[in-house]
Design a protein around this motif. Structure first.
Motif, PDB file in Angstrom:
ATOM      1  N   ASP A 107      -2.095   1.341  -4.266  1.00 54.00           N
ATOM      2  CA  ASP A 107      -1.568   0.047  -4.732  1.00 54.00           C
ATOM      3  C   ASP A 107      -1.051  -0.784  -3.564  1.00 54.00           C
ATOM      4  O   ASP A 107      -1.238  -2.014  -3.516  1.00 54.00           O
ATOM      5  N   LEU A 108      -0.389  -0.109  -2.612  1.00 52.00           N
ATOM      6  CA  LEU A 108       0.120  -0.818  -1.443  1.00 52.00           C
ATOM      7  C   LEU A 108      -1.027  -1.438  -0.651  1.00 52.00           C
ATOM      8  O   LEU A 108      -0.965  -2.605  -0.246  1.00 52.00           O
ATOM      9  N   ALA A 109      -2.081  -0.674  -0.440  1.00 50.67           N
ATOM     10  CA  ALA A 109      -3.225  -1.185   0.328  1.00 50.67           C
ATOM     11  C   ALA A 109      -3.877  -2.363  -0.381  1.00 50.67           C
ATOM     12  O   ALA A 109      -4.192  -3.392   0.238  1.00 50.67           O
ATOM     13  N   ARG A 110      -4.058  -2.247  -1.685  1.00 50.62           N
ATOM     14  CA  ARG A 110      -4.720  -3.330  -2.436  1.00 50.62           C
ATOM     15  C   ARG A 110      -3.890  -4.602  -2.430  1.00 50.62           C
ATOM     16  O   ARG A 110      -4.411  -5.706  -2.210  1.00 50.62           O
ATOM     17  N   SER A 111      -2.594  -4.475  -2.684  1.00 52.76           N
ATOM     18  CA  SER A 111      -1.760  -5.673  -2.826  1.00 52.76           C
ATOM     19  C   SER A 111      -1.515  -6.363  -1.482  1.00 52.76           C
ATOM     20  O   SER A 111      -1.622  -7.592  -1.379  1.00 52.76           O
ATOM     21  N   ARG A 112      -1.197  -5.571  -0.437  1.00 56.07           N
ATOM     22  CA  ARG A 112      -0.848  -6.211   0.835  1.00 56.07           C
ATOM     23  C   ARG A 112      -2.073  -6.707   1.599  1.00 56.07           C
ATOM     24  O   ARG A 112      -1.971  -7.647   2.390  1.00 56.07           O
ATOM     25  N   LEU A 113      -3.236  -6.121   1.360  1.00 55.50           N
ATOM     26  CA  LEU A 113      -4.446  -6.540   2.081  1.00 55.50           C
ATOM     27  C   LEU A 113      -5.348  -7.417   1.228  1.00 55.50           C
ATOM     28  O   LEU A 113      -6.490  -7.719   1.613  1.00 55.50           O
ATOM     29  N   SER A 114      -4.851  -7.864   0.080  1.00 56.11           N
ATOM     30  CA  SER A 114      -5.678  -8.666  -0.827  1.00 56.11           C
ATOM     31  C   SER A 114      -6.189  -9.973  -0.203  1.00 56.11           C
ATOM     32  O   SER A 114      -7.268 -10.455  -0.590  1.00 56.11           O
ATOM     33  N   PRO A 115      -5.481 -10.588   0.766  1.00 51.14           N
ATOM     34  CA  PRO A 115      -6.035 -11.822   1.373  1.00 51.14           C
ATOM     35  C   PRO A 115      -7.394 -11.601   2.026  1.00 51.14           C
ATOM     36  O   PRO A 115      -8.133 -12.576   2.241  1.00 51.14           O
ATOM     37  N   LEU A 116      -7.752 -10.349   2.330  1.00 51.04           N
ATOM     38  CA  LEU A 116      -9.046 -10.085   2.967  1.00 51.04           C
ATOM     39  C   LEU A 116     -10.167  -9.848   1.964  1.00 51.04           C
ATOM     40  O   LEU A 116     -11.329  -9.684   2.352  1.00 51.04           O
ATOM     41  N   ASP A 117      -9.849  -9.837   0.683  1.00 46.48           N
ATOM     42  CA  ASP A 117     -10.829  -9.420  -0.327  1.00 46.48           C
ATOM     43  C   ASP A 117     -12.050 -10.326  -0.398  1.00 46.48           C
ATOM     44  O   ASP A 117     -13.157  -9.883  -0.707  1.00 46.48           O
ATOM     45  N   GLY A 118     -11.894 -11.596  -0.128  1.00 44.39           N
ATOM     46  CA  GLY A 118     -13.019 -12.514  -0.290  1.00 44.39           C
ATOM     47  C   GLY A 118     -13.985 -12.522   0.884  1.00 44.39           C
ATOM     48  O   GLY A 118     -15.002 -13.244   0.837  1.00 44.39           O
ATOM     49  N   LEU A 119     -13.734 -11.761   1.903  1.00 40.83           N
ATOM     50  CA  LEU A 119     -14.578 -11.789   3.101  1.00 40.83           C
ATOM     51  C   LEU A 119     -15.745 -10.819   2.982  1.00 40.83           C
ATOM     52  O   LEU A 119     -15.668  -9.799   2.285  1.00 40.83           O
ATOM     53  N   GLU A 133      -4.052 -17.881   8.838  1.00 36.16           N
ATOM     54  CA  GLU A 133      -4.465 -18.689   7.684  1.00 36.16           C
ATOM     55  C   GLU A 133      -4.472 -17.845   6.409  1.00 36.16           C
ATOM     56  O   GLU A 133      -4.166 -18.347   5.322  1.00 36.16           O
ATOM     57  N   LEU A 134      -4.848 -16.554   6.554  1.00 35.17           N
ATOM     58  CA  LEU A 134      -4.927 -15.670   5.390  1.00 35.17           C
ATOM     59  C   LEU A 134      -3.565 -15.124   4.973  1.00 35.17           C
ATOM     60  O   LEU A 134      -3.245 -15.025   3.777  1.00 35.17           O
ATOM     61  N   PHE A 135      -2.724 -14.722   5.957  1.00 33.14           N
ATOM     62  CA  PHE A 135      -1.475 -14.028   5.650  1.00 33.14           C
ATOM     63  C   PHE A 135      -0.235 -14.913   5.809  1.00 33.14           C
ATOM     64  O   PHE A 135       0.857 -14.521   5.374  1.00 33.14           O
ATOM     65  N   GLY A 136      -0.397 -16.078   6.420  1.00 29.55           N
ATOM     66  CA  GLY A 136       0.736 -16.996   6.543  1.00 29.55           C
ATOM     67  C   GLY A 136       1.876 -16.413   7.347  1.00 29.55           C
ATOM     68  O   GLY A 136       1.691 -15.712   8.347  1.00 29.55           O
ATOM     69  N   ASP A 137       3.098 -16.678   6.872  1.00 28.66           N
ATOM     70  CA  ASP A 137       4.304 -16.278   7.602  1.00 28.66           C
ATOM     71  C   ASP A 137       4.529 -14.760   7.629  1.00 28.66           C
ATOM     72  O   ASP A 137       5.409 -14.285   8.342  1.00 28.66           O
ATOM     73  N   ARG A 138       3.760 -13.999   6.849  1.00 31.34           N
ATOM     74  CA  ARG A 138       3.969 -12.544   6.816  1.00 31.34           C
ATOM     75  C   ARG A 138       3.727 -11.899   8.181  1.00 31.34           C
ATOM     76  O   ARG A 138       4.281 -10.846   8.475  1.00 31.34           O
ATOM     77  N   LEU A 139       2.895 -12.520   9.019  1.00 33.26           N
ATOM     78  CA  LEU A 139       2.637 -11.944  10.341  1.00 33.26           C
ATOM     79  C   LEU A 139       3.848 -12.074  11.257  1.00 33.26           C
ATOM     80  O   LEU A 139       3.922 -11.406  12.287  1.00 33.26           O
ATOM     81  N   GLU A 140       4.803 -12.939  10.924  1.00 34.75           N
ATOM     82  CA  GLU A 140       5.985 -13.139  11.752  1.00 34.75           C
ATOM     83  C   GLU A 140       7.204 -12.410  11.200  1.00 34.75           C
ATOM     84  O   GLU A 140       8.224 -12.310  11.869  1.00 34.75           O
ATOM     85  N   ASP A 141       7.115 -11.911   9.991  1.00 36.25           N
ATOM     86  CA  ASP A 141       8.251 -11.251   9.356  1.00 36.25           C
ATOM     87  C   ASP A 141       8.203  -9.739   9.636  1.00 36.25           C
ATOM     88  O   ASP A 141       7.209  -9.095   9.307  1.00 36.25           O
ATOM     89  N   PRO A 142       9.244  -9.147  10.244  1.00 37.57           N
ATOM     90  CA  PRO A 142       9.211  -7.722  10.600  1.00 37.57           C
ATOM     91  C   PRO A 142       8.948  -6.799   9.402  1.00 37.57           C
ATOM     92  O   PRO A 142       8.166  -5.851   9.498  1.00 37.57           O
ATOM     93  N   ASP A 143       9.602  -7.059   8.276  1.00 33.97           N
ATOM     94  CA  ASP A 143       9.402  -6.215   7.101  1.00 33.97           C
ATOM     95  C   ASP A 143       7.968  -6.331   6.587  1.00 33.97           C
ATOM     96  O   ASP A 143       7.344  -5.323   6.206  1.00 33.97           O
ATOM     97  N   ALA A 144       7.454  -7.550   6.569  1.00 33.39           N
ATOM     98  CA  ALA A 144       6.078  -7.749   6.104  1.00 33.39           C
ATOM     99  C   ALA A 144       5.090  -7.077   7.048  1.00 33.39           C
ATOM    100  O   ALA A 144       4.089  -6.509   6.609  1.00 33.39           O
ATOM    101  N   ARG A 145       5.366  -7.149   8.361  1.00 36.44           N
ATOM    102  CA  ARG A 145       4.476  -6.488   9.318  1.00 36.44           C
ATOM    103  C   ARG A 145       4.489  -4.967   9.105  1.00 36.44           C
ATOM    104  O   ARG A 145       3.451  -4.308   9.193  1.00 36.44           O
ATOM    105  N   PHE A 146       5.668  -4.412   8.812  1.00 38.62           N
ATOM    106  CA  PHE A 146       5.743  -2.965   8.540  1.00 38.62           C
ATOM    107  C   PHE A 146       4.899  -2.611   7.319  1.00 38.62           C
ATOM    108  O   PHE A 146       4.149  -1.612   7.327  1.00 38.62           O
ATOM    109  N   GLU A 147       5.011  -3.429   6.267  1.00 38.88           N
ATOM    110  CA  GLU A 147       4.227  -3.154   5.056  1.00 38.88           C
ATOM    111  C   GLU A 147       2.731  -3.256   5.324  1.00 38.88           C
ATOM    112  O   GLU A 147       1.943  -2.449   4.825  1.00 38.88           O
ATOM    113  N   LEU A 148       2.344  -4.246   6.119  1.00 44.64           N
ATOM    114  CA  LEU A 148       0.918  -4.391   6.450  1.00 44.64           C
ATOM    115  C   LEU A 148       0.419  -3.197   7.254  1.00 44.64           C
ATOM    116  O   LEU A 148      -0.694  -2.696   7.030  1.00 44.64           O
TER     117      LEU A 148
END
Length: 422
Positions: free
Chosen positions: A338-350, A395-410
């Motif tokens: 579930d973690l992989a699907r939800s956090r990496l969903s911006p890549l699904d359309g590629l 463009e796909l992940f927005g501000d999540r690439l700059e947020d430490p917690d979001a980067r850990f989840e990714l």
């Protein structure tokens, strides 16, 4: 005259008349000449030696007369003597030396009697040959008794150690008094810390089981695998089959040279080492070693070595605590998916190609945030290519690439995605 040849009755009677005094002389000579028996021939020990000597002499003369039957009781006497040597903590050397002393004295006495009685010279020579052939026979019987007692003792020790190991890893932890009792019965010293080693499992084709087309090692084979590894590690280790696994409890696993000793004992075979714990936590060490072993056999851990210092695999030994992230994800596969699907969903359309390129770039970026040159070197691409891909990722992940917690989840999601087969 071979060992089973016959003598005329009158010649055999002449020999038999010497036996009572000869038995006493042999017992005395054994006490003088065999250091392990250099003590008064009194009590049960003296009775046993004297009885064995008398049985040997009378049985020998019966053989010479051709009157000896299949004497199971006589054979049992020498087997018991051999077994008794093992149980007394002696080697078989003393008993065999005693037989040789007896044979030498008996031969001399028989020659004297035979000469006085007018035995033909050939009969005396044959008598000597028969005597020493007979000593070989009873020596073999005693050796068999010694070996049987040794095997029984080893089997009983192994059974007690199996019971001890299974007691150590039971959940909830066994009562301390029960463990101490089992430790004493198994002749084992309870170590301050120990760790579980898993060397095989029942559904893993290996050894004889694979050769015979079975799904995996049987309980007996698992016991054998564990016992052999424990022997190679030295007297402080105990091994047994536990719950379909070949398990060894290794004392002081972090001590000097202990890891190298384990690797050498494995001889290139795959095994997993759990964390060092006190004995009440032995079950937790086994659970972790089991999880790491299963991931490795399923191809989810790199058993040939890793470029990551924190997840290094030394040869064929899997150190469970060096793979904690993988074990954590494997412990909850549904949550990991579930973690992989939800956090990496911006890549699904590629499409597959662009998606894979962005995934490897994302992982490199998460390992080295903001270091374009280092990312380019790691991916073996031009820095401008890295900048282009990072623009796409933003463009796909927005501000999540700059947020430490979001980067850990990714980062966790990427590892989960790589191991979805868990």
């Amino acid at each position: 005259m071979a060992a089973h040849a016959t003598l005329p009755p009158e010649e055999a009677d002449a020999l038999r008349r010497t036996l009572p005094g000869l038995a006493d002389d042999i017992v005395a000579a054994i006490a003088r000449e065999v250091p392990d028996y250099a003590r008064p021939m009194e009590g049960r020990f003296g009775e046993t030696v004297r009885f064995g000597t008398q049985i040997a002499l009378n049985r020998f003369v019966d053989i010479l007369l051709g009157e000896a039957r299949e004497a199971a009781n006589a054979r049992h006497t020498y087997q018991r003597l051999g077994a008794g040597e093992y149980r007394q903590g002696r080697s078989l050397d003393a008993l065999l030396a005693a037989y040789r002393v007896g044979a030498r004295l008996a031969w001399r006495r028989f020659v004297d009697v035979g000469t006085q009685s007018g035995f033909p010279a050939d009969a005396l020579y044959d008598l000597g040959e028969a005597m020493f052939a007979y000593i070989d026979e009873i020596s073999a019987e005693s050796a068999a008794g010694f070996a049987e007692a040794q095997s029984e003792a080893a089997g009983e020790t192994q059974r007690r150690r199996r019971r001890l190991l299974r007691l150590l890893v039971q959940e909830p932890a066994a009562d301390a008094e029960a463990v101490r009792t089992a430790v004493t019965a198994a002749g084992w010293a309870l170590p301050r810390v120990l760790a579980a080693v898993v060397a095989a499992e029942a559904d893993q084709p290996e050894g004889l089981a694979a050769a015979h087309g079975a799904e995996g090692p049987s309980e007996e084979l698992l016991d054998g695998i564990a016992a052999r590894l424990a022997r190679r590690l030295g007297p402080g280790a105990v091994g047994a089959a536990v719950g379909g696994l070949a398990v060894v409890m290794m004392p002081d696993p972090d001590g000097p040279g202990r890891r190298k000793a384990l690797e050498a004992a494995l001889g290139g075979e795959l095994a997993a080492l759990g964390p060092a714990v006190t004995w009440p936590e032995a079950a937790s060490s086994l659970r972790r070693a089991e999880a790491a072993f299963r991931l490795a056999t399923q191809g989810h851990l790199d058993v040939q070595g890793s470029t990551s210092p924190s997840a290094q695999v030394r040869g064929r030994l899997i150190v469970a605590d060096e793979h904690l992230p993988a074990l954590l994800l494997a412990a909850a596969p549904g949550i990991a998916a579930d973690l992989a699907r939800s956090r990496l969903s911006p890549l699904d359309g590629l499409a597959d190609g662009p998606r894979e390129r962005l995934i490897v770039t994302l992982r490199a970026y998460l390992d080295r945030p903001g270091q374009v040159q280092a990312i380019a070197a790691a991916l073996d691409v031009h820095p401008q290519t890295v900048r282009y891909r990072l623009k796409q990722l933003r463009e796909l992940f927005g501000d999540r690439l700059e947020d430490p917690d979001a980067r850990f989840e990714l980062s966790l999601a990427l590892r989960a995605a790589e191991g979805l087969r868990y």
